[in-house]
Design a protein around this motif. Structure first.
Motif, PDB file in Angstrom:
ATOM      1  N   MET A 160       0.855  -1.195   0.000  1.00 13.01           N
ATOM      2  CA  MET A 160       0.000   0.000   0.000  1.00 13.01           C
ATOM      3  C   MET A 160       0.889   1.244   0.000  1.00 13.01           C
ATOM      4  O   MET A 160       1.764   1.391   0.844  1.00 13.01           O
ATOM      5  N   SER A 161       0.705   2.108  -0.966  1.00 14.26           N
ATOM      6  CA  SER A 161       1.526   3.316  -0.978  1.00 14.26           C
ATOM      7  C   SER A 161       0.831   4.393  -0.160  1.00 14.26           C
ATOM      8  O   SER A 161      -0.382   4.507  -0.169  1.00 14.26           O
ATOM      9  N   VAL A 162       1.632   5.129   0.571  1.00 14.66           N
ATOM     10  CA  VAL A 162       1.075   6.181   1.416  1.00 14.66           C
ATOM     11  C   VAL A 162       1.350   7.524   0.763  1.00 14.66           C
ATOM     12  O   VAL A 162       2.432   7.755   0.240  1.00 14.66           O
ATOM     13  N   GLN A 163       0.333   8.366   0.762  1.00 11.92           N
ATOM     14  CA  GLN A 163       0.468   9.699   0.175  1.00 11.92           C
ATOM     15  C   GLN A 163       1.652  10.413   0.815  1.00 11.92           C
ATOM     16  O   GLN A 163       1.780  10.452   2.030  1.00 11.92           O
ATOM     17  N   GLU A 164       2.535  10.976   0.000  1.00 12.28           N
ATOM     18  CA  GLU A 164       3.791  11.500   0.537  1.00 12.28           C
ATOM     19  C   GLU A 164       3.712  12.992   0.873  1.00 12.28           C
ATOM     20  O   GLU A 164       3.372  13.809   0.025  1.00 12.28           O
ATOM     21  N   TYR A 165       4.046  13.292   2.097  1.00 15.17           N
ATOM     22  CA  TYR A 165       4.283  14.682   2.473  1.00 15.17           C
ATOM     23  C   TYR A 165       5.683  14.722   3.052  1.00 15.17           C
ATOM     24  O   TYR A 165       6.097  13.782   3.714  1.00 15.17           O
ATOM     25  N   THR A 166       6.430  15.805   2.797  1.00 11.84           N
ATOM     26  CA  THR A 166       7.778  15.882   3.358  1.00 11.84           C
ATOM     27  C   THR A 166       7.965  17.234   4.041  1.00 11.84           C
ATOM     28  O   THR A 166       7.363  18.232   3.632  1.00 11.84           O
ATOM     29  N   PRO A 167       8.826  17.255   5.070  1.00 10.27           N
ATOM     30  CA  PRO A 167       9.073  18.539   5.734  1.00 10.27           C
ATOM     31  C   PRO A 167       9.784  19.522   4.809  1.00 10.27           C
ATOM     32  O   PRO A 167       9.624  20.729   4.972  1.00 10.27           O
ATOM     33  N   GLN A 168      10.551  19.005   3.830  1.00  9.10           N
ATOM     34  CA  GLN A 168      11.249  19.912   2.900  1.00  9.10           C
ATOM     35  C   GLN A 168      10.236  20.756   2.136  1.00  9.10           C
ATOM     36  O   GLN A 168      10.501  21.885   1.769  1.00  9.10           O
ATOM     37  N   ALA A 169       9.063  20.150   1.866  1.00 12.21           N
ATOM     38  CA  ALA A 169       8.057  20.835   1.053  1.00 12.21           C
ATOM     39  C   ALA A 169       7.031  21.556   1.924  1.00 12.21           C
ATOM     40  O   ALA A 169       5.895  21.787   1.496  1.00 12.21           O
ATOM     41  N   PHE A 170       7.421  21.898   3.155  1.00 16.18           N
ATOM     42  CA  PHE A 170       6.459  22.517   4.072  1.00 16.18           C
ATOM     43  C   PHE A 170       5.735  23.711   3.438  1.00 16.18           C
ATOM     44  O   PHE A 170       4.521  23.829   3.502  1.00 16.18           O
ATOM     45  N   HIS A 171       6.510  24.591   2.811  1.00 17.94           N
ATOM     46  CA  HIS A 171       5.897  25.824   2.291  1.00 17.94           C
ATOM     47  C   HIS A 171       4.857  25.529   1.226  1.00 17.94           C
ATOM     48  O   HIS A 171       3.760  26.080   1.257  1.00 17.94           O
ATOM     49  N   ILE A 192       9.743  21.092  17.251  1.00 18.42           N
ATOM     50  CA  ILE A 192      10.939  21.024  18.104  1.00 18.42           C
ATOM     51  C   ILE A 192      11.480  19.598  18.230  1.00 18.42           C
ATOM     52  O   ILE A 192      12.630  19.404  18.574  1.00 18.42           O
ATOM     53  N   LEU A 193      10.649  18.608  17.931  1.00 17.64           N
ATOM     54  CA  LEU A 193      11.111  17.220  18.058  1.00 17.64           C
ATOM     55  C   LEU A 193      11.712  16.681  16.759  1.00 17.64           C
ATOM     56  O   LEU A 193      12.748  16.015  16.766  1.00 17.64           O
ATOM     57  N   MET A 194      11.059  16.990  15.632  1.00 14.79           N
ATOM     58  CA  MET A 194      11.500  16.390  14.374  1.00 14.79           C
ATOM     59  C   MET A 194      12.917  16.792  13.947  1.00 14.79           C
ATOM     60  O   MET A 194      13.628  15.965  13.391  1.00 14.79           O
ATOM     61  N   PRO A 195      13.355  18.051  14.184  1.00 10.79           N
ATOM     62  CA  PRO A 195      14.739  18.366  13.821  1.00 10.79           C
ATOM     63  C   PRO A 195      15.745  17.428  14.488  1.00 10.79           C
ATOM     64  O   PRO A 195      16.772  17.101  13.909  1.00 10.79           O
ATOM     65  N   HIS A 196      15.427  16.976  15.700  1.00  9.08           N
ATOM     66  CA  HIS A 196      16.332  16.043  16.375  1.00  9.08           C
ATOM     67  C   HIS A 196      16.286  14.672  15.718  1.00  9.08           C
ATOM     68  O   HIS A 196      17.293  13.992  15.593  1.00  9.08           O
ATOM     69  N   THR A 213       5.760  15.562   8.633  1.00  8.69           N
ATOM     70  CA  THR A 213       6.528  14.798   9.622  1.00  8.69           C
ATOM     71  C   THR A 213       5.579  13.978  10.493  1.00  8.69           C
ATOM     72  O   THR A 213       4.381  14.247  10.527  1.00  8.69           O
ATOM     73  N   THR A 214       6.125  13.000  11.197  1.00  7.57           N
ATOM     74  CA  THR A 214       5.300  12.148  12.059  1.00  7.57           C
ATOM     75  C   THR A 214       4.568  12.986  13.109  1.00  7.57           C
ATOM     76  O   THR A 214       3.375  12.830  13.313  1.00  7.57           O
TER      77      THR A 214
END
Lengths: 217, 474
Positions: free
Chosen positions: B1-12, B345-349, B336-337
């Motif tokens: 099953m493919s999950v729709q992709e979101y990435t933090p790089q593409a936040f804007h 504040i958590l994901m950058p770590h 991000t998760t």
């Protein structure tokens, strides 16, 4: 080195040095000072606010109320324990009623589908309740296993009116839970519910649709 | 099953798309509107500041003694018959869990809600290993059917409305179309009950792991968590190493804070305290219980006195519910998760600043997240600290520190600093700027996309004050 050793080593050799552990003042968790009547009233108000039902029953004649309840709710097959006084009294009273009693003192593997599909209600005792949140507490046993309060669509719980503590904290501390934890301890506050579909409340999503508390006075 | 992709790089871009999506905005506006009031009402009878102080203290005390408490937890869990495993990162935890499943010949597992399992992409890993993991929380189940990730840590399907959910259930399970929530819930109940019975293994998260007694606490409303941890023969609990608390009595204050902060409930329907597998004389419950302790970057956060506060989090989601950014762009925009302020504040770590450099700036620094946090995490301060890390002015403790450093920006600020500390140059500079104001550009890149470009005033403030004094004195 194992993952365990690596993790513990990193935690122990902290760059910024050892941490000071602050003291905790638990005063805010105690000192409600409710009377027994207030505790019961509060418990009832809160558990009914989350769709639980409360029926006041007499100490001597509670099984009569149970029979009427089963009739009103059209419960034909009731699962219950054998050795707890609650179960014993119920079994005695229901022996002549037109109700099928389902034994739960057998390995779940032998009757899982039956429990999931052919039991209308489960009857359990409770350890007591918490006034502050309107919660029941249960420690499942071999006589009243864990799933008895979860799988049947109706859960009937019997509560002694004088066994209500003010807060969860006081219950735990006063009864010395930390010295004596069972394999499973539960707080139950209402029937199973969800609000995952557009925040609309729906009951009985996985567990019981109805929780009826018989309060013995 | 493919999950729709979101990435933090593409936040804007994702945030831009969400802002332009009336459905998403309406769904979030409707969902979040009541949550703030409900939280406030739930704490009405409490001395909230004192309770938050206690919550923060309990978490800090646990962190101060973390390595010792983890060892005590391990010892007491083992004494209770719970088998304890340690994992350095998400991959190792996935491998451990897949191996446990394979040892029991598991083809189907049911899963309760667990953010750490989302963080380590457990479902995808298990699927590659030929094991089907089915989410049992209704919201998670819907999101999984829709081939998405959760958009909120407490309310995973909050981005979907009733019509969309009706369509998902119709398309994916063949259920008759209906807007009746009870009908849809009953259908999901029936579908899930078969899965509980069929599952060989149940996987859950942990809300609090009690070192003193070796007890795993789970907070929930639906009962799926109890089903997942009771019906299958094997229960595997997975948790980040920071979820440990020292004493059993530390649990009630945190539970009081968690349920009220998350959804404004005084208490959840179930509070489940698991103290081990079924004993020989017991008739139900799993025959084996495993606990997987996952580090995945947490011991790195732990090194730094300031960043350490991130580990206090009890995952209530109140910061999201009160964040003006989250409530408008929704959880998926963050990519991000963990979304929202805590995610920022958590994901950058967890992922490094290369991937997540936009997140600490996805905040107006209004302070609402810090004000509502039940364990008093100074989220705004940490956002600022991470912004510093991103431009290379922190301590360099976060992976990818300095990734946002821009030479032009550094030079501009240096020049500004020089001007501001040299009064003569400053004065003549401002006078000249005032005279040349017609020449200032009206477009300044991203800044002027939604703002008007600043223009130097015709007359400097100093000159204005001088004139004002002259006039009032004369």
């Amino acid at each position: 080195m194992s993952a365990r050793d690596n993790i513990l080593r990193r935690l122990r050799q902290r760059e910024d040095g050892p941490l000071q552990a602050p003291k905790s003042d638990f005063g805010v968790m105690t000192g409600r000072g409710w009377s027994q009547e207030e505790r019961l009233a509060r418990f009832e108000r809160l558990i009914t606010s989350v769709h639980g039902e409360v029926q006041h029953v007499s100490r001597e004649n509670w099984t009569q109320s149970l029979i009427e309840l089963l009739k009103t709710k059209s419960i034909r097959r009731l699962a219950l324990g054998k050795t707890h006084p609650i179960a014993q009294e119920a079994r005695q009273a229901l022996a002549t009623a037109d109700i099928t009693l389902v034994d739960v003192d057998r390995p779940i593997e032998d009757w899982q589908r039956e429990q999931f599909e052919n039991v209308d209600a489960g009857l359990t005792s409770t350890g007591g309740a918490i006034a502050e949140t309107g919660s029941l507490w249960l420690w499942p046993t071999e006589d009243e296993p864990r799933l008895l309060s979860l799988v049947p669509p109706v859960h009937i719980a019997v509560l002694e009116a004088n066994r209500i503590e003010d807060t969860f904290y006081e219950l735990m501390v006063n009864l010395g839970w930390s010295k004596n934890m069972p394999t499973n301890a539960l707080l139950i506050s209402g029937p199973s519910k969800t609000a995952d579909i557009e925040q609309t409340l729906a009951y009985g999503v996985h567990g019981p649709k109805e929780l009826i508390v018989l309060v013995k006075n | 099953m493919s999950v729709q992709e979101y990435t933090p790089q593409a936040f804007h871009r994702q945030a831009h798309d969400a802002l332009g999506n009336p459905q998403i905005r309406a769904n979030f506006r409707k969902a979040m509107g009541g949550l703030m009031d409900k939280r406030r009402e739930a704490f009405a009878e409490w001395d909230l500041e004192t309770l938050r102080e206690l919550g923060a203290n309990i978490r800090l005390r646990a962190l101060a003694r973390l390595p010792d408490l983890l060892e005590t937890l391990e010892t007491n869990c083992q004494a209770n018959g719970i088998q304890v495993h340690w994992a350095e990162d998400g991959d190792e935890a996935c491998r451990l869990i897949a191996k446990l499943c394979q040892e029991h010949g598991a083809k189907q597992v049911v899963k309760g809600k667990s953010m750490v399992s989302e963080e380590m992409h457990l479902n995808a890993y298990l699927e590659k290993a030929g094991i089907k993991a089915l989410e049992s929380d209704l919201g998670e189940y819907l999101v999984q059917l829709n081939e998405q990730t959760p958009s909120h840590i407490i309310m995973p399907a909050i981005h979907l409305n009733t019509d969309e959910i009706s369509t998902i259930l119709h398309d994916k399970t063949g259920l008759e179309r209906s807007r009746d929530v009870d009908f849809m819930t009953a259908a999901a109940r029936a579908q899930m009950r078969e899965r509980f019975m069929a599952a060989d293994v149940g996987i859950s998260g942990v809300n609090f792991a009690v070192a003193e007694t070796g007890t795993l606490c789970l907070v929930e409303n639906e009962g799926n968590g109890r089903m997942t941890t009771t019906v299958p023969t094997v229960h595997i609990a997975v948790t980040g190493i920071e979820k440990v608390v020292e004493h059993l009595r530390d649990v009630p204050p945190l539970y009081a804070l968690l349920s009220r902060s998350a959804t404004g409930q005084n208490v959840t329907t179930y509070f489940n305290m698991i103290g081990g597998p079924r004993k020989p004389n017991e008739h139900d419950g799993p025959r084996e219980v495993h606990l997987v302790l996952v580090d995945n970057g947490r011991s790195r956060i732990y090194q730094d006195n300031e960043l350490l506060d991130t580990l206090r989090c009890i995952r209530c989601g109140a910061c999201m519910n009160h964040c003006p950014v989250y409530t408008r762009v929704g959880g998926h925009s963050y990519g991000t998760t963990y979304p929202g302020p805590i995610g920022s504040i958590l994901m950058p770590h967890l992922m490094g600043l290369e991937a997540t450099k936009e997140l600490p700036s996805a905040s107006s620094l209004c302070g609402a997240c810090g004000e509502v946090c039940p364990v008093k995490i100074p989220i705004p301060d940490l956002l600022v600290r991470l912004r510093q890390e991103a431009v290379g002015e922190g301590r360099g403790n976060v992976p990818g520190a300095g990734v946002k450093r821009n030479r032009t920006e550094v030079a501009a600020w240096k020049g500004w600093q020089w001007l501001a500390t040299h009064p003569r140059a400053w004065r003549s500079g401002t006078v000249i700027a005032g005279k040349l104001r017609a020449l200032t550009p009206s477009k300044l890149g991203v800044w002027t996309e939604h703002r008007t470009a600043p223009k130097p005033a015709r007359t400097t403030l100093h000159a204005l004050i001088k004139r004002h004094r002259r006039e009032t004195n004369s």
